[in-house]
Design a protein around this motif. Structure first.
Motif, PDB file in Angstrom:
ATOM      1  N   LEU A   1      22.164   2.799   0.292  1.00 26.12           N
ATOM      2  CA  LEU A   1      20.956   3.161   0.976  1.00 26.12           C
ATOM      3  C   LEU A   1      19.737   2.919  -0.163  1.00 26.12           C
ATOM      4  CD1 LEU A   1      21.975   6.623   2.268  1.00 26.12           C
ATOM      5  CD2 LEU A   1      21.093   4.755   3.678  1.00 26.12           C
ATOM      6  N   ARG A   2      20.040   3.039  -1.250  1.00 26.80           N
ATOM      7  CA  ARG A   2      18.874   2.739  -2.334  1.00 26.80           C
ATOM      8  C   ARG A   2      18.673   1.295  -2.663  1.00 26.80           C
ATOM      9  NH1 ARG A   2      14.193   5.144  -3.750  1.00 26.80           N
ATOM     10  NH2 ARG A   2      13.835   5.071  -5.830  1.00 26.80           N
ATOM     11  N   ALA A   3      19.793   0.335  -2.747  1.00 29.35           N
ATOM     12  CA  ALA A   3      19.695  -0.879  -3.123  1.00 29.35           C
ATOM     13  C   ALA A   3      20.716  -1.923  -2.467  1.00 29.35           C
ATOM     14  CB  ALA A   3      19.907  -0.816  -4.724  1.00 29.35           C
ATOM     15  N   GLY A   4      20.962  -1.579  -1.317  1.00 28.10           N
ATOM     16  CA  GLY A   4      21.610  -2.424  -0.423  1.00 28.10           C
ATOM     17  C   GLY A   4      23.248  -2.780  -0.871  1.00 28.10           C
ATOM     18  N   ARG A   5      23.835  -3.772  -0.384  1.00 27.33           N
ATOM     19  CA  ARG A   5      25.239  -3.914  -0.552  1.00 27.33           C
ATOM     20  C   ARG A   5      25.269  -4.123  -2.102  1.00 27.33           C
ATOM     21  NH1 ARG A   5      28.212  -5.683   3.869  1.00 27.33           N
ATOM     22  NH2 ARG A   5      27.569  -4.254   5.527  1.00 27.33           N
ATOM     23  N   ARG A   6      24.748  -4.692  -3.009  1.00 28.76           N
ATOM     24  CA  ARG A   6      24.739  -4.784  -4.048  1.00 28.76           C
ATOM     25  C   ARG A   6      24.395  -3.521  -4.886  1.00 28.76           C
ATOM     26  NH1 ARG A   6      21.255  -9.050  -7.403  1.00 28.76           N
ATOM     27  NH2 ARG A   6      19.753  -8.433  -5.952  1.00 28.76           N
ATOM     28  N   GLY A   7      23.827  -2.584  -4.528  1.00 29.30           N
ATOM     29  CA  GLY A   7      24.003  -1.415  -4.780  1.00 29.30           C
ATOM     30  C   GLY A   7      24.926  -0.558  -4.688  1.00 29.30           C
ATOM     31  N   LEU A   8      25.807  -0.607  -3.620  1.00 29.02           N
ATOM     32  CA  LEU A   8      27.093  -0.162  -3.247  1.00 29.02           C
ATOM     33  C   LEU A   8      28.010  -0.445  -4.333  1.00 29.02           C
ATOM     34  CD1 LEU A   8      28.884  -0.169   0.079  1.00 29.02           C
ATOM     35  CD2 LEU A   8      30.177  -0.772  -1.912  1.00 29.02           C
ATOM     36  N   VAL A   9      28.063  -1.710  -4.683  1.00 25.85           N
ATOM     37  CA  VAL A   9      29.134  -2.261  -5.446  1.00 25.85           C
ATOM     38  C   VAL A   9      28.796  -1.681  -7.017  1.00 25.85           C
ATOM     39  CG1 VAL A   9      30.045  -4.392  -6.708  1.00 25.85           C
ATOM     40  CG2 VAL A   9      29.642  -4.288  -4.246  1.00 25.85           C
TER      41      VAL A   9
END
Length: 403
Positions: A92-100
């Motif tokens: 939610l905060r930083a997109g798919r790279r944030g998820l990883v």
């Protein structure tokens, strides 16, 4: 939260994020996850409480309503729920790279600590004595979980009926009913009640995902294979709901009875290390992998058990706002949310019985609660303070042997 409120909240979040570059958001998500990975003792309920303290109360990245929706939806998928919550926030905060990066930041500190314990275990033949540390940390965890439960309950409990559902969920959990049945049952109960109240003609039903197991038939030892080790932990990560005790049952069937790669004592020690180290309990896989196949075994077991969580969160996260906008799915989510808090309250009682054992631990819990509520001290600093008290108690006791 209504659809318009959810949209407004998300728009505000997007506007706040626009002031930062993508790299800045990725950096702050990663640093937060790393800090939690090093300090989040106490199991999933404590991890989730500490995450809420950081992202709802301090940083205001999410509202309590949105955090609850993430928690309710996450409880319906297999895997390490607190780790999946950290991944949700990262996305939610930083997109798919944030998820990883959030997932890796939360997992890696715990995995490295567990790996160090596994290395020591193979040389000393026993696990470290961590009671001196947890003695001080556990009472602080009680205060952190209690504060989070109180804040979330004010959002989730929308009347006496919701309170009754949450109370029933808590009682059923303490009586031993499986948490997945309680989650689906509570969600369906709220859905049915709201459906009847609105006189809807269409009835909705859900079929709970079946838990799969392995036949507990003893077998001779099978040669160790990294691929087979990876597949064992991939299966566990893809289907496992529940606590560390459920993880124990799954791993015993595969690694002790079917493959013969571990003894019962080794497996119990692995579960114990996963329980008393910070971060996700699933890092038990790191310990087991090292015992079975050294450094490469630790790597493939860790990747195997956590990989499904990354996939599940990436698929689920975009669906949660749609669930909230649907009247039927929203009612189901409301029920699951209040049941989740009932389960959290039951876990708090269990933690309290184990943590509050004397006057000092009770005082620690009360002091931590006051510091949280009155002065908004970060939960990470409070955990560190509790650990320091535990170290001092250990030093005064004269027990200096670690292994």
């Amino acid at each position: 939260m209504s659809g318009s409120d959810q949209s407004a909240h998300q728009a505000a979040a997007v506007g706040g994020q626009a002031a930062q570059t993508q790299d800045e958001r990725l950096r702050e998500v990663t640093l937060l996850a790393l800090r939690l990975g090093f300090t989040a003792f106490g199991g999933p309920a404590a991890h989730i409480a500490m995450l809420r303290d950081e992202v709802v109360l301090r940083r205001r990245w999410l509202s309590d309503e949105h955090f609850l929706d993430l928690l309710g939806a996450t409880n319906l998928i297999p895997g390490p729920n607190s780790t999946e919550m950290v991944m949700h926030v990262g996305q939610l905060r930083a997109g798919r790279r944030g998820l990883v990066l959030a997932g890796l930041g939360f997992i890696l500190p715990a995995a490295l600590i567990v790996l160090a314990f596994a290395w020591a275990y193979t040389r000393y033949g026993t696990t470290p004595t961590a009671a001196w540390l947890l003695y001080g940390v556990k009472p602080v965890i009680i205060a952190i979980v209690a504060q989070a439960l109180w804040g979330l309950a004010r959002v989730a409990i929308k009347g006496a009926a919701y309170a009754a559902v949450g109370g029933a969920a808590m009682a059923l959990y303490l009586l031993g009913l499986h948490e997945l049945l309680i989650l689906f049952g509570g969600g369906l109960l709220v859905l049915a009640a709201r459906t009847l109240w609105r006189r809807r003609a269409q009835l909705w039903s859900l079929v709970a995902l079946p838990l799969t197991g392995v036949s507990a038939v003893a077998a001779p030892e099978v040669p160790v294979s990294l691929l087979r080790l990876f597949l064992v932990f991939l299966k566990v990560g893809a289907v496992l709901y529940g606590s560390g005790y459920v993880l124990l049952a799954f791993l015993r069937n595969d690694l002790v009875l079917r493959l013969g790669w571990l003894t019962d004592q080794q497996l119990l020690d692995a579960i114990a290390v996963g329980q008393f180290t910070p971060g996700p309990v699933f890092t038990t896989a790191t310990f087991v992998g090292y015992l079975v196949a050294g450094w490469s075994g630790a790597l493939v077991a860790t990747v195997g058990i956590f990989l499904p969580a990354f996939i599940f969160v990436a698929a689920l996260n975009p669906l949660i706002p749609r669930l909230r906008r649907s009247p039927v799915a929203g009612a189901l989510l409301d029920g699951i949310n209040v049941v989740s808090l009932g389960l959290m309250a039951a876990v708090l009682l269990e933690l309290g019985r184990a943590a509050l054992v004397d006057g000092l631990t009770v005082a620690l819990a009360l002091i931590a609660g006051v510091l949280l509520v009155r002065w908004k001290i970060s939960s990470a600093w409070l955990v560190a303070l509790g650990g320091l008290v535990g170290l001092l108690a250990w030093a005064l006791s004269g027990q200096t042997r670690l292994f």
